[in-house]
Design an enzyme around this catalytic site. Structure first.
Site, short mmCIF file in Angstrom:
data_model
loop_
_atom_site.label_atom_id
_atom_site.label_comp_id
_atom_site.label_asym_id
_atom_site.label_seq_id
_atom_site.Cartn_x
_atom_site.Cartn_y
_atom_site.Cartn_z
CG ASN A 70 -2.24 1.12 0.94
OD1 ASN A 70 -2.24 1.83 1.88
ND2 ASN A 70 -2.51 0.90 -0.19
CG HIS A 107 6.01 2.98 1.42
ND1 HIS A 107 4.70 3.30 1.32
CD2 HIS A 107 6.32 2.33 2.49
CE1 HIS A 107 4.22 2.76 2.46
NE2 HIS A 107 5.09 2.12 3.16
CD GLN A 157 4.75 -5.57 11.63
OE1 GLN A 157 5.50 -6.18 11.21
NE2 GLN A 157 4.52 -4.19 11.39
CE LYS A 159 15.54 10.95 10.85
NZ LYS A 159 16.00 12.19 11.28
CE LYS A 160 3.29 7.28 9.34
NZ LYS A 160 2.65 6.35 10.38
CD GLN A 198 9.26 -0.38 11.88
OE1 GLN A 198 8.32 -1.01 12.15
NE2 GLN A 198 9.34 0.15 10.82
CB SER A 232 0.05 6.85 7.42
OG SER A 232 -0.30 5.74 8.01
NE ARG A 281 -2.59 0.79 10.76
CZ ARG A 281 -1.52 0.04 11.09
NH1 ARG A 281 -0.26 0.73 11.25
NH2 ARG A 281 -1.30 -1.16 11.14
O1 PAF Z 1 7.27 -0.25 8.70
C1 PAF Z 1 6.73 -1.32 8.05
O2 PAF Z 1 6.26 -1.43 7.19
C2 PAF Z 1 6.82 -2.73 8.74
O3 PAF Z 1 6.75 -2.52 10.17
C3 PAF Z 1 8.08 -3.66 8.47
C4 PAF Z 1 9.26 -2.86 8.90
C5 PAF Z 1 8.01 -3.59 6.80
C6 PAF Z 1 8.05 -5.05 8.92
O4 PAF Z 1 6.97 -5.59 8.80
#
Ligand code: PAF
Length: 275
Positions: free
Chosen positions: A28, A33, A57, A145-146, A150, A182, A184
């Site tokens: 998505n 990205h 996750q 960095k969003k 993570q 995002s 979402r």
């Molecule tokens: O940031 C994401 O899209 C996910 O957390 C990742 C790093 C691809 C791991 O599934």
């Protein structure tokens, strides 16, 4: 762009790669990205991305089933961005038997903010990222960095587990009105989308207060939460933290303001480094 659905096919294709940069995704895709793919190209001669919606996750009440899957459009964007190889495994390829080994992030990094609100989330992220790193074996990996926490978890994991990978954090991409891009955001109604930039505007106000010299951080955080709530948001947190470990600030550590808040049923996160 070559698309690989099996580990064996990707490994064969990468066997002779000299320097590989890797930007994993859950698909998505949006301009945020794509900026990772462009940054990847600067660091390596072979650029690899992945699309895998990683069930482990997501919490039981989270959006794993409804997470938008837009594979065809994603492939077109990755191709246009010059990605060389896309790894897009089915679940059974990445988790062929029930997974018994997991990567457990340090509790000091996991028991706060997103980790506290989403138990198991960072274990799921750290586990799949480790698996993907082992499959791709990149020299460089890029993350937005969003997802600030993570990025911290992955940086620490790579350092403590001696993974020979340089981790690069890429700036948040925003819509013209400030909303962080995002996957979402697509859940927002037209009305909610108009309201959504208030999250970043609130972060900017907090940052401005700190830059102006205020040090009553708890009061600033409370004011920001009340202001969001007054406009129909349900904030989980707006908090001022040290950038390097996301703990409550000591002395003159570099700061970041992080926010998570729900608008209707959509939970948005954002952050802003101060100074
Ligand atoms: O940031 C994401 O899209 C996910 O957390 C990742 C790093 C691809 C791991 O599934």
């Amino acid at each position: 762009m070559q698309i690989h659905t099996t580990i064996a096919s990707l490994r064969t294709a990468l066997a002779d790669a000299r320097c590989t940069a890797f930007a994993p995704t859950m698909g998505n895709l949006h301009a945020g990205h794509i900026s990772l793919m462009q940054a990847a190209r600067v660091h390596a001669d072979t650029v690899v991305s992945s699309i895998f919606v990683n069930r482990i996750q997501f919490g039981p009440n989270e959006d794993f089933d409804s997470y938008p899957r837009t594979f065809q459009a994603d492939c077109e964007q990755l191709e246009a961005a010059g990605v060389d190889h896309l790894f897009a495994p089915a679940e059974a390829e990445l988790y062929p038997v029930p997974q018994h080994y997991f990567v457990l992030p340090a509790s000091a990094h996991d028991n706060l903010l997103e980790g506290a609100l989403r138990p198991g989330h960072f274990q799921g992220v750290a586990t799949v990222v480790t698996k993907l790193f082992n499959i791709v074996q990149p020299q460089v990996a890029l993350f937005g960095k969003k997802d600030y926490q993570q990025l911290m978890v992955i940086r620490s994991m790579v350092q403590e587990l001696n993974m020979p990978i340089e981790i690069i954090g890429c700036d948040i991409m925003r819509a013209a009105d400030g909303l962080a891009l995002s996957s979402r955001n697509g859940y927002l109604s037209v009305e909610q989308r108009t309201e959504a930039p208030r999250l970043y505007a609130t972060l900017q106000k907090v940052a401005a207060a700190i830059t102006a010299g205020r040090r009553d951080f708890s009061a600033i955080e409370q004011e920001a939460m009340h202001s969001l709530a007054a406009h129909g948001w349900q904030p989980d947190y707006i908090t001022i933290r040290q950038r390097h470990d996301l703990q409550v600030p000591q002395d003159d550590a570099a700061l970041v303001v992080l926010a998570a808040a729900r608008l209707g049923t959509t939970r948005l996160i954002d952050n802003l480094e101060v100074g």
